[in-house]
Design an enzyme around this catalytic site. Structure first.
Site, PDB file in Angstrom:
ATOM      1  N   PHE A  14       0.831  -1.213   0.000  1.00 34.58           N
ATOM      2  CA  PHE A  14       0.000   0.000   0.000  1.00 34.58           C
ATOM      3  C   PHE A  14       0.862   1.257   0.000  1.00 34.58           C
ATOM      4  O   PHE A  14       0.365   2.342  -0.319  1.00 34.58           O
ATOM      5  CB  PHE A  14      -0.872   0.067   1.267  1.00 34.58           C
TER       6      PHE A  14
ATOM      7  N   THR B   7      -4.110   2.280  -8.672  1.00 31.66           N
ATOM      8  CA  THR B   7      -5.177   3.264  -8.823  1.00 31.66           C
ATOM      9  C   THR B   7      -5.744   3.297 -10.236  1.00 31.66           C
ATOM     10  O   THR B   7      -5.033   2.962 -11.196  1.00 31.66           O
ATOM     11  CB  THR B   7      -4.615   4.663  -8.467  1.00 31.66           C
ATOM     12  N   ASP B   8      -6.969   3.770 -10.347  1.00 37.19           N
ATOM     13  CA  ASP B   8      -7.567   3.941 -11.687  1.00 37.19           C
ATOM     14  C   ASP B   8      -6.932   5.105 -12.452  1.00 37.19           C
ATOM     15  O   ASP B   8      -7.099   5.217 -13.669  1.00 37.19           O
ATOM     16  CB  ASP B   8      -9.088   4.140 -11.587  1.00 37.19           C
ATOM     17  N   GLU B   9      -6.189   5.974 -11.735  1.00 33.03           N
ATOM     18  CA  GLU B   9      -5.635   7.167 -12.397  1.00 33.03           C
ATOM     19  C   GLU B   9      -4.608   6.814 -13.461  1.00 33.03           C
ATOM     20  O   GLU B   9      -4.297   7.639 -14.321  1.00 33.03           O
ATOM     21  CB  GLU B   9      -5.013   8.121 -11.370  1.00 33.03           C
TER      22      GLU B   9
ATOM     23  N   TYR C  61       1.910  11.926 -10.107  1.00 30.89           N
ATOM     24  CA  TYR C  61       1.447  10.828  -9.232  1.00 30.89           C
ATOM     25  C   TYR C  61       1.045   9.615 -10.062  1.00 30.89           C
ATOM     26  O   TYR C  61       1.532   8.503  -9.853  1.00 30.89           O
ATOM     27  CB  TYR C  61       0.269  11.289  -8.358  1.00 30.89           C
TER      28      TYR C  61
ATOM     29  N   LYS D  99       2.699   5.839 -10.354  1.00 31.33           N
ATOM     30  CA  LYS D  99       1.962   4.602 -10.048  1.00 31.33           C
ATOM     31  C   LYS D  99       1.955   3.687 -11.273  1.00 31.33           C
ATOM     32  O   LYS D  99       2.074   2.462 -11.149  1.00 31.33           O
ATOM     33  CB  LYS D  99       0.515   4.920  -9.628  1.00 31.33           C
TER      34      LYS D  99
ATOM     35  N   ASN E 178     -11.329   6.300  -2.994  1.00 29.28           N
ATOM     36  CA  ASN E 178     -11.842   5.796  -1.711  1.00 29.28           C
ATOM     37  C   ASN E 178     -12.257   6.952  -0.815  1.00 29.28           C
ATOM     38  O   ASN E 178     -11.744   8.067  -0.955  1.00 29.28           O
ATOM     39  CB  ASN E 178     -10.745   5.033  -0.964  1.00 29.28           C
TER      40      ASN E 178
ATOM     41  N   ARG F 281     -15.610  11.678 -10.336  1.00 24.95           N
ATOM     42  CA  ARG F 281     -14.842  10.611  -9.706  1.00 24.95           C
ATOM     43  C   ARG F 281     -15.813   9.481  -9.362  1.00 24.95           C
ATOM     44  O   ARG F 281     -17.016   9.695  -9.230  1.00 24.95           O
ATOM     45  CB  ARG F 281     -14.132  11.113  -8.423  1.00 24.95           C
TER      46      ARG F 281
ATOM     47  N   HIS G 156      -5.874  18.646 -14.865  1.00 21.36           N
ATOM     48  CA  HIS G 156      -6.922  17.971 -14.094  1.00 21.36           C
ATOM     49  C   HIS G 156      -7.695  16.949 -14.935  1.00 21.36           C
ATOM     50  O   HIS G 156      -8.338  17.312 -15.926  1.00 21.36           O
ATOM     51  CB  HIS G 156      -7.892  19.051 -13.579  1.00 21.36           C
TER      52      HIS G 156
HETATM   53  P1  NAD Z   1      -1.853   7.557   2.149  1.00 19.83           P
HETATM   54  O1  NAD Z   1      -1.064   8.680   1.568  1.00 19.83           O
HETATM   55  O2  NAD Z   1      -2.971   7.862   3.082  1.00 19.83           O
HETATM   56  O3  NAD Z   1      -0.887   6.543   2.918  1.00 19.83           O
HETATM   57  C1  NAD Z   1       0.349   6.146   2.406  1.00 19.83           C
HETATM   58  C2  NAD Z   1       1.101   5.447   3.522  1.00 19.83           C
HETATM   59  O4  NAD Z   1       2.350   4.981   2.981  1.00 19.83           O
HETATM   60  C3  NAD Z   1       1.440   6.358   4.713  1.00 19.83           C
HETATM   61  O5  NAD Z   1       1.170   5.691   5.921  1.00 19.83           O
HETATM   62  C4  NAD Z   1       2.930   6.601   4.565  1.00 19.83           C
HETATM   63  O6  NAD Z   1       3.588   6.846   5.795  1.00 19.83           O
HETATM   64  C5  NAD Z   1       3.375   5.299   3.908  1.00 19.83           C
HETATM   65  N1  NAD Z   1       4.632   5.442   3.190  1.00 19.83           N
HETATM   66  C6  NAD Z   1       4.984   6.400   2.286  1.00 19.83           C
HETATM   67  N2  NAD Z   1       6.243   6.206   1.862  1.00 19.83           N
HETATM   68  C7  NAD Z   1       6.682   5.083   2.485  1.00 19.83           C
HETATM   69  C8  NAD Z   1       7.910   4.365   2.455  1.00 19.83           C
HETATM   70  N3  NAD Z   1       8.932   4.780   1.706  1.00 19.83           N
HETATM   71  N4  NAD Z   1       8.012   3.246   3.215  1.00 19.83           N
HETATM   72  C9  NAD Z   1       6.997   2.828   3.994  1.00 19.83           C
HETATM   73  N5  NAD Z   1       5.824   3.483   4.084  1.00 19.83           N
HETATM   74  C10 NAD Z   1       5.673   4.598   3.331  1.00 19.83           C
HETATM   75  O7  NAD Z   1      -2.369   6.729   0.896  1.00 19.83           O
HETATM   76  P2  NAD Z   1      -3.738   5.920   0.714  1.00 19.83           P
HETATM   77  O8  NAD Z   1      -4.776   6.852   0.219  1.00 19.83           O
HETATM   78  O9  NAD Z   1      -3.975   5.100   1.919  1.00 19.83           O
HETATM   79  O10 NAD Z   1      -3.325   4.978  -0.512  1.00 19.83           O
HETATM   80  C11 NAD Z   1      -2.726   3.709  -0.276  1.00 19.83           C
HETATM   81  C12 NAD Z   1      -2.436   3.060  -1.621  1.00 19.83           C
HETATM   82  O11 NAD Z   1      -3.644   2.930  -2.362  1.00 19.83           O
HETATM   83  C13 NAD Z   1      -1.510   3.900  -2.508  1.00 19.83           C
HETATM   84  O12 NAD Z   1      -0.649   3.025  -3.187  1.00 19.83           O
HETATM   85  C14 NAD Z   1      -2.445   4.595  -3.485  1.00 19.83           C
HETATM   86  O13 NAD Z   1      -1.794   4.855  -4.706  1.00 19.83           O
HETATM   87  C15 NAD Z   1      -3.529   3.560  -3.629  1.00 19.83           C
HETATM   88  N6  NAD Z   1      -4.887   4.068  -3.960  1.00 19.83           N
HETATM   89  C16 NAD Z   1      -5.437   5.087  -3.227  1.00 19.83           C
HETATM   90  C17 NAD Z   1      -6.747   5.495  -3.507  1.00 19.83           C
HETATM   91  C18 NAD Z   1      -7.435   6.580  -2.716  1.00 19.83           C
HETATM   92  O14 NAD Z   1      -8.530   7.006  -3.097  1.00 19.83           O
HETATM   93  N7  NAD Z   1      -6.859   7.055  -1.617  1.00 19.83           N
HETATM   94  C19 NAD Z   1      -7.466   4.862  -4.536  1.00 19.83           C
HETATM   95  C20 NAD Z   1      -6.845   3.840  -5.275  1.00 19.83           C
HETATM   96  C21 NAD Z   1      -5.565   3.444  -4.956  1.00 19.83           C
HETATM   97  O1  DAU Z   2      -8.837   7.695  -8.328  1.00 16.99           O
HETATM   98  C1  DAU Z   2      -8.041   7.206  -7.289  1.00 16.99           C
HETATM   99  C2  DAU Z   2      -7.218   8.333  -6.709  1.00 16.99           C
HETATM  100  O2  DAU Z   2      -8.112   9.139  -5.959  1.00 16.99           O
HETATM  101  C3  DAU Z   2      -6.066   7.852  -5.848  1.00 16.99           C
HETATM  102  O3  DAU Z   2      -5.161   7.136  -6.638  1.00 16.99           O
HETATM  103  C4  DAU Z   2      -5.356   9.042  -5.184  1.00 16.99           C
HETATM  104  O4  DAU Z   2      -4.358   8.562  -4.304  1.00 16.99           O
HETATM  105  C5  DAU Z   2      -6.387   9.825  -4.408  1.00 16.99           C
HETATM  106  O5  DAU Z   2      -5.784  10.964  -3.820  1.00 16.99           O
HETATM  107  C6  DAU Z   2      -7.532  10.243  -5.310  1.00 16.99           C
HETATM  108  O6  DAU Z   2      -7.076  11.210  -6.299  1.00 16.99           O
HETATM  109  P1  DAU Z   2      -7.961  12.491  -6.690  1.00 16.99           P
HETATM  110  O7  DAU Z   2      -7.082  13.516  -7.265  1.00 16.99           O
HETATM  111  O8  DAU Z   2      -9.156  12.070  -7.461  1.00 16.99           O
HETATM  112  O9  DAU Z   2      -8.472  12.891  -5.199  1.00 16.99           O
HETATM  113  P2  DAU Z   2      -8.626  14.303  -4.477  1.00 16.99           P
HETATM  114  O10 DAU Z   2      -9.380  14.044  -3.214  1.00 16.99           O
HETATM  115  O11 DAU Z   2      -7.345  15.054  -4.395  1.00 16.99           O
HETATM  116  O12 DAU Z   2      -9.574  15.098  -5.476  1.00 16.99           O
HETATM  117  C7  DAU Z   2     -10.856  14.583  -5.843  1.00 16.99           C
HETATM  118  C8  DAU Z   2     -11.461  15.554  -6.835  1.00 16.99           C
HETATM  119  O13 DAU Z   2     -11.814  16.772  -6.137  1.00 16.99           O
HETATM  120  C9  DAU Z   2     -10.529  15.979  -7.935  1.00 16.99           C
HETATM  121  O14 DAU Z   2     -11.259  16.150  -9.126  1.00 16.99           O
HETATM  122  C10 DAU Z   2      -9.965  17.323  -7.465  1.00 16.99           C
HETATM  123  C11 DAU Z   2     -11.121  17.888  -6.675  1.00 16.99           C
HETATM  124  N1  DAU Z   2     -10.756  18.758  -5.533  1.00 16.99           N
HETATM  125  C12 DAU Z   2      -9.849  18.276  -4.629  1.00 16.99           C
HETATM  126  C13 DAU Z   2      -9.493  19.027  -3.537  1.00 16.99           C
HETATM  127  C14 DAU Z   2      -8.478  18.524  -2.544  1.00 16.99           C
HETATM  128  C15 DAU Z   2     -11.370  19.992  -5.354  1.00 16.99           C
HETATM  129  O15 DAU Z   2     -12.213  20.405  -6.176  1.00 16.99           O
HETATM  130  N2  DAU Z   2     -11.022  20.731  -4.271  1.00 16.99           N
HETATM  131  C16 DAU Z   2     -10.096  20.322  -3.351  1.00 16.99           C
HETATM  132  O16 DAU Z   2      -9.799  21.064  -2.388  1.00 16.99           O
END
Ligand code: NAD
Ligand code: DAU
Length: 353
Positions: free
Chosen positions: A80, A133-135, A159, A163, A189, A223, A294
Site C-alpha cells: 500500500f 489506482t484507476d488514475e 502521481y 503509479k 476511496n 470521480r 486535471h
Molecule cells: P496515504 O497517503 O494515506 O498513505 C500512504 C502510507 O504509505 C502512509 O502511511 C505513509 O507513511 C506510507 N509510506 C509512504 N512512503 C513510504 C515508504 N517509503 N516506506 C513505507 N511506508 C511509506 O495513501 P492511501 O490513500 O492510503 O493509498 C494507499 C495506496 O492505495 C496507494 O498506493 C495509493 O496509490 C492507492 N490508492 C489510493 C486510492 C485513494 O482514493 N486514496 C485509490 C486507489 C488506490
Molecule cells: O482515483 C483514485 C485516486 O483518488 C487515488 O489514486 C489518489 O491517491 C487519491 O488521492 C484520489 O485522487 P484524486 O485527485 O481524485 O483525489 P482528491 O481528493 O485530491 O480530489 C478529488 C477531486 O476533487 C478531484 O477532481 C480534485 C477535486 N478537488 C480536490 C481538492 C483537494 C477539489 O475540487 N477541491 C479540493 O480542495
C-alpha cells in the site's frame, strides 16, 4: 501464517489492517515510514494486540525488508505504501518518483530474493499484491465506457505516472522472474482516517472550521467513489482467489461530479451538526483555480472482479458518506491532532522512545 503490509498507517492501509484483524487471526507485520500521511494513531485500537507488529521504516530499505522477510516468513506481501496526493505530486514530483517507483523496485527486489529461497510449497502459495489506482488509465470523456483492465495506460499527473511505472515493474517481475503477483486498480476511496488534504475529508473539516470549501474549476469533474472497507474486502478477495499475474479493477459504480459530493457533505452536516447561525454550509463553497492537467472523469468497470471472484461492495454511496461524515463528527481528537500536526509526535507521546 503471516502477511506483511507496507503503508499500513495510511488511510487505506490502516483500514485494511483493522479490517483484516477483525476478520481473521492471521498476524500482520505493518511496515510504514510514517511520512506526513502515516498516522500511528489510526492503529491505537490494536495496542497490545499480539497479532499486529508495527515497524517504523522505509519499504525501500533493502536490509530492513530482507530482515523482516527472513524473520517473519510472510506468505504474502501487500504493497500500500506510496505518495498518494495528486496536488503534492504537481508541486513536488521528486518524492513520488523516489517512493512510488524506486521504493517499489527495491521492495520487489527484496521480495524476489526471499521468494526465490522458499521451499516449493511456500513458494507456490506466496503472493505479492500491489495496490494501485484507476488514475493510471488517464481521463475519460462523459460518454466513454468505464475503464476495463485492458484500457491503455495514459497517466496525466506525476502521481499517476509514478503509479503506472510501479504497475509496470510489478508486471515485469511476473513475466520475467515468475514472481506471483496480483495488481488491483481502484477508484477514489473515502471513509474513516482519510487525511484532510483530499476532497471529502477536507470539505468536512473546513466546513466545521468555518473555512472556505475550495472547488477546483467548474466542479464538474467526475470521480467514482468507493467506501474504504469495500476496497479492503476486494483486496482480501483478490489475495485469496485472484489469478496470478492478473489485474483487477475495483470500483462501486458510483460516479459523481465533485460539486455534488460537496453539496452532499454540506447537506449531511446541516442535518447532523447545523451551523450556529442557521445558514447552510454550502454558503462556504468557493470556486478556485483548477488543478493543472486535471483529469475530467474516472469510471471503473469492476465486472471482472464481480464475475470472476464474486466480489460486490457492501455500502452504497448514501450509506458510506453518512458513516464517513458521522465518523469525523465522532472523532474530533483525531481531526484536531491531524490539524495541529500533533499526530506526528504521537509515537513519542504514546509509546516513549
Ligand atoms: P496515504 O497517503 O494515506 O498513505 C500512504 C502510507 O504509505 C502512509 O502511511 C505513509 O507513511 C506510507 N509510506 C509512504 N512512503 C513510504 C515508504 N517509503 N516506506 C513505507 N511506508 C511509506 O495513501 P492511501 O490513500 O492510503 O493509498 C494507499 C495506496 O492505495 C496507494 O498506493 C495509493 O496509490 C492507492 N490508492 C489510493 C486510492 C485513494 O482514493 N486514496 C485509490 C486507489 C488506490
Ligand atoms: O482515483 C483514485 C485516486 O483518488 C487515488 O489514486 C489518489 O491517491 C487519491 O488521492 C484520489 O485522487 P484524486 O485527485 O481524485 O483525489 P482528491 O481528493 O485530491 O480530489 C478529488 C477531486 O476533487 C478531484 O477532481 C480534485 C477535486 N478537488 C480536490 C481538492 C483537494 C477539489 O475540487 N477541491 C479540493 O480542495
Amino acid at each position: 501464517m503471516t502477511i506483511l503490509v507496507t503503508g499500513g498507517a495510511g488511510f487505506i492501509g490502516s483500514n485494511f489492517v483493522l479490517d483484516w484483524l477483525r476478520a481473521s487471526d492471521e498476524p500482520v507485520i505493518n511496515l510504514d515510514k510514517l511520512t506526513y500521511a502515516g498516522n500511528r494513531q489510526n492503529l491505537t485500537s490494536l495496542d497490545g494486540d499480539a497479532r499486529h507488529t508495527f515497524v517504523h521504516g522505509d519499504f525501500g530499505d533493502a536490509a530492513l525488508v530482507d530482515q523482516l522477510l527472513a524473520t517473519h516468513q510472510p506468505r504474502a506481501v501487500l504493497n500500500f505504501a506510496a505518495e498518494s496526493h495528486v496536488d503534492r505530486s504537481i508541486s513536488g514530483p521528486g518524492e513520488f518518483i523516489q517512493t512510488n517507483i524506486v521504493g517499489t523496485f527495491n521492495l520487489l527486489e527484496a521480495v524476489r530474493a526471499y521468494w526465490g529461497g522458499l521451499e516449493a510449497t511456500s513458494k507456490a502459495a506466496f503472493r505479492f499484491l500491489h495496490v494501485s489506482t484507476d488514475e493510471v488509465y488517464g481521463s475519460l470523456s462523459k460518454t466513454d465506457p468505464a475503464f476495463t483492465e485492458v484500457h491503455r495506460y495514459e497517466p496525466n499527473s506525476p502521481y499517476s505516472a509514478s503509479k503506472a511505472a510501479s504497475d509496470h515493474l510489478v508486471r515485469a517481475y511476473h513475466h520475467t522472474y515468475g514472481l506471483p503477483v496480483l495488481t488491483t486498480n481502484c477508484s477514489n476511496n473515502y471513509g474513516p482516517f482519510h487525511f484532510p488534504e483530499k476532497l471529502i475529508p477536507l470539505m468536512i473539516v473546513n466546513a466545521q472550521a468555518g473555512k472556505a470549501l475550495p472547488v477546483y474549476g467548474d466542479g464538474q469533474q467526475i470521480r467514482d467513489w468507493l467506501y474504504v472497507t469495500d476496497h479492503c474486502s476486494a483486496i482480501r478477495r483478490v489475495l485469496e482467489a485472484g489469478r496470478l499475474g492478473e489485474v483487477y479493477n475495483v470500483g462501486g459504480w458510483n460516479e459523481k461530479p465533485n460539486l455534488e459530493i460537496v453539496h452532499t457533505v454540506c447537506a449531511l452536516l446541516d442535518e447532523l451538526k447545523p451551523r450556529s447561525d442557521g445558514k447552510p454550509y454550502q454558503d462556504q463553497i468557493t470556486y478556485v483555480t483548477d488543478r493543472p492537467g486535471h483529469d475530467r472523469r474516472y469510471a471503473i468497470d469492476a465486472r471482472k472482479l464481480e464475475i470472476e471472484l464474486g466480489w460486490t461492495p457492501a455500502e452504497t454511496f448514501e450509506t458510506g458518506i453518512r458513516k464517513t461524515v458521522q465518523w469525523y463528527l465522532d472523532n474530533p481528537d483525531w481531526v484536531a491532532n491531524v490539524l495541529s500536526g500533533g499526530y506526528r509526535d504521537w509515537v513519542a507521546q504514546q509509546y516513549g522512545n
